[in-house]
Structures are given as structure tokens and as C-alpha cells.
Design a protein around this motif. Structure first.
Motif, PDB file in Angstrom:
ATOM      1  N   GLN A   1       0.841  -1.189   0.000  1.00  0.00           N
ATOM      2  CA  GLN A   1       0.000   0.000   0.000  1.00  0.00           C
ATOM      3  C   GLN A   1       0.882   1.246   0.000  1.00  0.00           C
ATOM      4  O   GLN A   1       1.859   1.321   0.738  1.00  0.00           O
TER       5      GLN A   1
ATOM      6  N   ARG B   1       0.350   7.428   2.703  1.00  0.00           N
ATOM      7  CA  ARG B   1      -0.818   8.288   2.575  1.00  0.00           C
ATOM      8  C   ARG B   1      -0.511   9.550   1.756  1.00  0.00           C
ATOM      9  O   ARG B   1      -1.380  10.076   1.054  1.00  0.00           O
TER      10      ARG B   1
ATOM     11  N   HIS C   1      -1.515   9.207  -1.878  1.00  0.00           N
ATOM     12  CA  HIS C   1      -2.866   8.790  -2.277  1.00  0.00           C
ATOM     13  C   HIS C   1      -3.499   9.796  -3.239  1.00  0.00           C
ATOM     14  O   HIS C   1      -4.118   9.425  -4.241  1.00  0.00           O
TER      15      HIS C   1
ATOM     16  N   SER D   1      -4.415   8.665  -7.120  1.00  0.00           N
ATOM     17  CA  SER D   1      -5.836   8.598  -7.464  1.00  0.00           C
ATOM     18  C   SER D   1      -6.219   9.743  -8.397  1.00  0.00           C
ATOM     19  O   SER D   1      -7.013   9.552  -9.334  1.00  0.00           O
TER      20      SER D   1
ATOM     21  N   GLN E   1     -14.772   8.125   0.298  1.00  0.00           N
ATOM     22  CA  GLN E   1     -14.760   6.928  -0.552  1.00  0.00           C
ATOM     23  C   GLN E   1     -14.452   7.235  -2.008  1.00  0.00           C
ATOM     24  O   GLN E   1     -14.134   6.321  -2.779  1.00  0.00           O
TER      25      GLN E   1
ATOM     26  N   GLN F   1     -11.860   9.099  -3.273  1.00  0.00           N
ATOM     27  CA  GLN F   1     -10.431   8.843  -3.443  1.00  0.00           C
ATOM     28  C   GLN F   1     -10.093   7.397  -3.131  1.00  0.00           C
ATOM     29  O   GLN F   1      -9.291   6.774  -3.847  1.00  0.00           O
ATOM     30  N   GLN F   2     -10.695   6.827  -2.105  1.00  0.00           N
ATOM     31  CA  GLN F   2     -10.385   5.450  -1.711  1.00  0.00           C
ATOM     32  C   GLN F   2     -10.738   4.467  -2.818  1.00  0.00           C
ATOM     33  O   GLN F   2      -9.957   3.551  -3.127  1.00  0.00           O
ATOM     34  N   THR F   3     -11.907   4.651  -3.420  1.00  0.00           N
ATOM     35  CA  THR F   3     -12.347   3.725  -4.469  1.00  0.00           C
ATOM     36  C   THR F   3     -11.451   3.814  -5.696  1.00  0.00           C
ATOM     37  O   THR F   3     -11.053   2.797  -6.287  1.00  0.00           O
TER      38      THR F   3
ATOM     39  N   ALA G   1      -7.984   2.345  -4.923  1.00  0.00           N
ATOM     40  CA  ALA G   1      -8.040   0.882  -4.850  1.00  0.00           C
ATOM     41  C   ALA G   1      -8.115   0.260  -6.239  1.00  0.00           C
ATOM     42  O   ALA G   1      -7.491  -0.773  -6.506  1.00  0.00           O
TER      43      ALA G   1
END
Length: 612
Positions: free
Chosen positions: A325, A328, A331, A335, A584, A586-588, A591
Motif C-alpha cells: 500500500q 498516505r 494517495h 488517485s 470513498q 479517493q479510496q475507491t 483501490a
């Protein structure tokens, strides 16, 4: 910017060997279904099921793992060829075996060209590895040939098709334009010859593949002044009967160093009347019509190179990390660049599809794609450079491609010259769009926004260079209205807010453009700034169109996360207010990027499997 290097070529030009005749062409594809009514939207297949051309899959497999140091078509071999300013001979031989030049010949002439979206997908495996090889082996042949496919007579079309199907190349001799770089500086003039035909005289500083072809499409001045009828197009398919075609020393370019640029001088080259493509004085018109193809295809293929750099950045950010991963702090960059790539791809693919589905209305969209995407991709490279850090200077097989792409990208887009050409298309139309089209036009067909769906065959003769229709502005407005009628959670609510904000920006743009004089030109700084904003709004509309096309399917593109992130970045570039984004989003998107890199899938709309 350029300087001659090495002696002038002597003897026979270096040409790709003829790999043998092509098999008979397959039956022409069936026409696409009739467009859905304006405003209608329907679902589409998941991205990875969208009919990848078998030719693209075969080429990807043949080019092999780009990170394998033993691969003659991998990053290490390509970087070493670039350092030596050589064409990648092994890769060019592979492309000749795959008869890539047949991709640039229309199907009815024995080639494989049916639609430009499919062509872009076939070319992406090559452009993902090396922009210079993509240009140098032959995509410039398509740009040269497009005016012949558009307005050439049957004999001209057949003759040029024979050159390309035989493994040869065609070179384009551009006319001179303002803001000229080495590729566009100087020009050729054509004067009537005693007894008929024309005499061509003049020179160009840099013509790609001039030293390894005898086939030239020449945009030559046939009358003084700078009016719309000042140039004509001529086709030269072999050594002339009279006069001299002289190849000047090779020119060193700051990027695409393995591509073969050479100076060219024509001295009293006599061409018969049959060499004239179209009618006298039609050169600028033909350029405006046929260059729509390059305006869409360049961004639609160059994007694959930035896809490759994002993959490098993901590798750099995750290696030796717990659970693979990224930290941070990376990220947002990873993304955000992925969202930009999807936005750029949505715009490019929509324009490529428009050339088949709505060729009479694609003129402005094609220019907007070429105008805005190079800048977005350069911004993305700057973000990724921070993620790569010192690895960005590595010359090995893992990260060696980054610096090469950073050098190649400006040359691939013709830099400021390409921008000026597109401004000259967009700026004069802004006032008319504001007064007659925006908030009045109907939406384009839903099929514009369904990547991979069947298309009718591309008809070059239907391409136009006029009209003030706008295929996407109406989509932005209608999509905002549809999103506002229902709420399915925080992401949908945020997307609806962003869409309304961008519609408000379009309304403000309309008011400002309506005040422009109808005679606005690309030298007006205010008009150019408004063109910047217009092109960004079209990219937002393309995102919304593609997102809505996924409704009803459980795929990543059906999730509003990517559209929220893409539109938020567009809004920030416009200086528009951006709401707080749900975490979610940025997270989606992050991922999905990590998952695609882990499993070897492309970082575009198609998520196709890559060699690894």
C-alpha cells in the motif's frame, strides 16, 4: 531548437522490407445500431468485456513484458535506442511482421481501418512503450494519407493504399503556420509548369521519415496571401520524372530522438495534373477536415504512455511497503492522475466515436480534445515525477521510460504549434456557440459514450470543417438535470453538485463569449482563455456521458467515485467551488488503480489485460 546532425543520406533510403501480401480483407463490419433518441441513456458491457480487437491483444502479447531487461521490445532496449538516437530495429521488424501499416488503410481499399476507436486500441500497446516508435513506424503515414482518403480520386487512393499495404511509409510535408517549430517551418510552392502540371520548389526543416520513403503528401502554396484558398495538396508516390527530391541531413529533436526527422528540399519537381488531390486551392480545407483524425488519435494513443508512467509511480510508491500500500502522502497524486486519465480517455474516445457517428458535428470536439489533453497529461507527469522521486532519473528497465516520455510528449503534440492550430479552430466559433448552440442544442446520440460498442465504418468523405453544433455541452446540461432528480448516497449527491457547478460555469462562459466579436481570432488573449475553459467543460461532459452509459452494471465505471474525482479536478482548474468530497471517492479510485496494476490491466476506460 534543432540542429543538423550527420551527413546527408546517400544511396537508397532505408525502408521496411515488404512482408508479403495481406490476406483478403474480411467482410465489412455491419453498421452500428441506429442512435438512441436524444437524451436516452442505456447500460453497456463492463469495461474489460468491451470487444478488444484481437489485433491489439496479439500486438500486446508480441511486444512482451516491457520490464523484462532481456526483451528486445522492452523499456531497457527502447531507452538504449533512444539514447543512441536509433530507431528500435527489433520493434520495427516486429511491427512489419504484424503489418501494422495496414491499420492505416481503409477497409474498402484492402486495409484494416474501419473506425478510429478500434485503431487507437490497436496502437496503444505500442504507444504505451514508446511514442517515437508509434510515430516513426507509421502513424504519421495515416496523417499524410488522410487527405487522400478524404478527397483523392480512385487512382490516388489505390496507389497510396498499395504503398502502405506493401509495408511502405508516406511522409507529410506541412504548410507553414504561425508559431512554427521545426516541423512546421518553411513550405513548398507549386507553380504551373509549361505544358501542364506543376513545378514544386521549396524546403522543410524537418519531415518525419523523409529519408526512408519516396511517397509524399505535400501541402504546397499555389497562390499568394493567407486566404483559405492559398494552398493545394499533391501526391508524389515515387521518384519524379523531372526535378530533384533532396534529403537533407538528419535533424536532432529534443524528444522522440529515435524518430527519423530529416530536412527536405524539392527543386523543380514536376508533377502531372493527376497528382493534385481534390481541387486547386483546397489544401487548407482538406487540412481542417482530415486533421480531425490526428487531433483525436494523437491524444487517444499518447494517453497510453502516461498510463505506463502511472504504473511506474504505483510501483515506486508500493514497493517495500506493508501490504503493498502506498504511503498516505501519495494517495491524492495516484488517485488524481488516474481520474485525469479516465477523464482524458472519456474525451478522446467520445471524439473518436463521433467521427464515425456524427462526422458533420465532430469538428470542434476534435480540436478541443487536441487542445486540452496534452496540457492535462503534462500536468499529470509533473505530479507523478514527485511520486517517482530519484527513480525518475533511473535509466534501467523498471523506471527508464519516464524521462523518455517526458521528452517525447511535447514533440508528439507539436507543442505550442499544436495549441495554436487548435485555438485557430475554436476561438472563431465561440461567439456563435454562445448565441446559437449552448442551452439550445439537443444531446448527441448515447452511443458516443459507450466505449467499445459497434460503430459504422468511418467515411472520410463525410468529415467537415464547418458548423457550430456542440455535441457535448447539451450532455453536460442534461446530465446535471438527471443527477439532480435522484440521490443514491453521498457520492451521487456530490456528483450532482459538481455537475450543477459546471453548468453554471457554462452559463457564465456563454455570457462572456456572446460579447466577443464574431471576428475573434486566436491572437485575442481573452478569447484564448475562454477557449481553455470551454475545452475543460467538454471533458467534464464526456465524463458524465461515459458514467451515465454504465448505469445498471456493477463495474468500476458505474461507480460515481471516478467521475466525482475527475470533475472535482476539472472544477479546480476552472477556479470553480468544489464541495468536500466523500472519502470513498479517493479510496475507491486508488483501490482500483492498485488492483489494475497488481493484476496487469490498463489504466484507461477499457482495463485491458497487459503483457507481464
Amino acid at each position: 531548437m534543432t540542429a543538423p546532425a550527420g551527413p546527408a543520406p546517400t544511396g537508397t533510403a532505408d525502408r521496411t522490407p515488404h512482408p508479403g501480401p495481406l490476406p483478403p480483407p474480411a467482410p465489412a463490419p455491419a453498421p452500428a445500431p441506429a442512435p438512441a433518441p436524444a437524451g436516452a441513456r442505456h447500460g453497456s458491457a463492463p469495461a474489460h468485456d468491451r470487444g478488444e480487437p484481437a489485433r491489439a491483444a496479439r500486438l500486446e502479447a508480441a511486444l512482451g513484458d516491457p520490464f523484462d531487461p532481456r526483451n528486445p521490445n522492452g523499456h531497457l532496449a527502447l531507452v538504449r535506442a533512444d539514447d543512441a538516437r536509433h530507431s528500435p530495429h527489433a520493434t520495427e521488424a516486429l511491427l512489419a511482421r504484424h503489418r501494422l501499416s495496414a491499420e492505416f488503410v481503409p477497409h474498402d481499399l484492402g486495409g484494416r481501418l474501419t473506425d478510429l476507436e478500434q485503431l487507437a486500441r490497436v496502437l496503444r500497446p505500442l504507444f504505451r512503450r514508446d511514442l517515437a516508435a508509434g510515430y516513426g513506424f507509421g502513424v504519421t503515414s495515416l496523417f499524410a494519407a488522410s487527405s487522400v482518403w478524404t478527397a483523392g480520386d480512385p487512382a490516388q487512393r489505390t496507389a497510396l493504399a498499395g504503398v502502405l499495404l506493401g509495408g511502405g511509409r508516406a511522409a507529410i510535408v506541412h504548410r507553414e503556420v504561425a508559431h512554427a517549430n521545426a516541423i512546421l517551418r518553411r513550405e513548398v510552392a507549386a507553380t504551373p509548369a509549361p505544358g501542364g502540371g506543376h513545378l514544386l520548389n521549396g524546403s522543410k526543416d524537418a519531415v518525419m521519415n523523409a529519408d526512408r520513403t519516396d511517397t509524399f503528401v505535400v501541402y504546397a502554396r499555389t497562390s499568394p496571401g493567407h486566404g483559405p484558398h492559398s494552398h493545394s495538396v499533391f501526391l508524389l508516390t515515387g521518384p519524379p520524372e523531372r526535378g530533384q527530391v533532396q534529403r537533407l541531413p538528419r535533424v536532432q529533436m529534443p524528444g522522440m530522438r529515435g524518430a527519423r526527422f530529416s530536412g527536405l528540399r524539392l527543386s523543380d519537381v514536376h508533377l502531372p495534373d493527376s497528382a493534385l488531390v481534390g481541387t486547386p486551392g483546397q489544401g487548407i480545407t482538406l487540412a481542417l477536415r482530415s486533421f480531425q483524425i490526428s487531433h483525436c488519435l494523437i491524444p487517444g494513443t499518447v494517453l497510453a504512455g502516461v498510463d505506463g508512467v502511472l504504473r511506474l509511480a504505483v510501483r515506486a510508491a508500493t514497493e517495500h511497503r506493508p501490504g503493498h500500500q502506498p504511503a498516505r502522502r501519495w494517495h491524492k497524486a495516484l488517485s488524481g492522475v488516474f481520474a485525469d486519465l479516465l477523464a482524458c480517455d472519456a474525451m478522446a474516445v467520445t471524439a473518436l466515436r463521433a467521427l464515425s457517428l456524427a462526422p458533420k458535428d465532430a469538428y470542434l470536439l476534435a480540436a478541443a480534445v487536441k487542445y486540452t489533453m496534452p496540457d492535462l497529461l503534462r500536468e499529470d507527469l509533473e505530479e507523478l515525477a514527485a511520486v517517482l522521486g530519484a527513480r525518475g532519473y533511473d535509466r534501467g528497465p523498471l523506471y527508464g521510460g519516464f524521462q523518455k516520455l517526458a521528452r517525447d510528449l511535447p514533440v508528439a503534440g507539436l507543442g505550442h504549434s499544436g495549441t495554436a492550430v487548435c485555438q485557430a479552430v475554436l476561438v472563431p466559433q465561440l461567439a456563435a456557440l454562445a448565441r446559437t448552440a449552448w442551452f439550445r442544442s439537443a444531446e448527441g446520440p448515447a452511443e458516443l459514450f459507450t466505449p467499445g460498442a459497434p460503430l459504422p465504418p468511418l467515411d472520410h468523405t463525410r468529415l467537415t470543417h464547418s458548423g457550430t453544433g456542440d455535441l457535448l455541452a447539451a450532455t453536460l446540461i442534461a446530465a446535471a438535470e438527471r443527477l439532480s432528480t435522484h440521490s443514491a448516497g453521498p457520492l451521487h449527491t456530490t456528483l450532482a453538485t459538481l455537475a450543477r457547478t459546471l453548468v453554471a460555469e457554462l452559463r457564465t462562459l456563454r455570457d462572456r463569449c456572446a460579447q466577443l466579436p464574431a471576428s475573434s481570432t486566436a491572437v485575442d488573449p481573452l478569447a484564448c482563455a475562454l477557449a481553455d475553459r470551454y475545452a475543460l467543460l467538454l471533458s467534464a461532459a464526456a465524463c458524465l456521458g461515459v458514467f451515465e452509459g454504465q448505469t445498471g452494471h456493477d463495474t468500476f465505471l458505474a461507480d460515481p467515485a471516478w467521475a466525482v474525482l475527475a470533475l472535482s479536478r476539472i472544477a479546480r482548474r476552472l477556479g470553480a467551488p468544489v464541495p468536500d468530497l466523500p472519502p470513498q471517492a479517493q479510496q475507491t479510485v486508488l483501490a482500483e488503480a492498485l488492483d489494475r496494476c497488481r493484476h496487469g490491466h490498463s489504466l484507461d476506460l477499457y482495463a485491458t489485460a497487459l503483457a507481464h
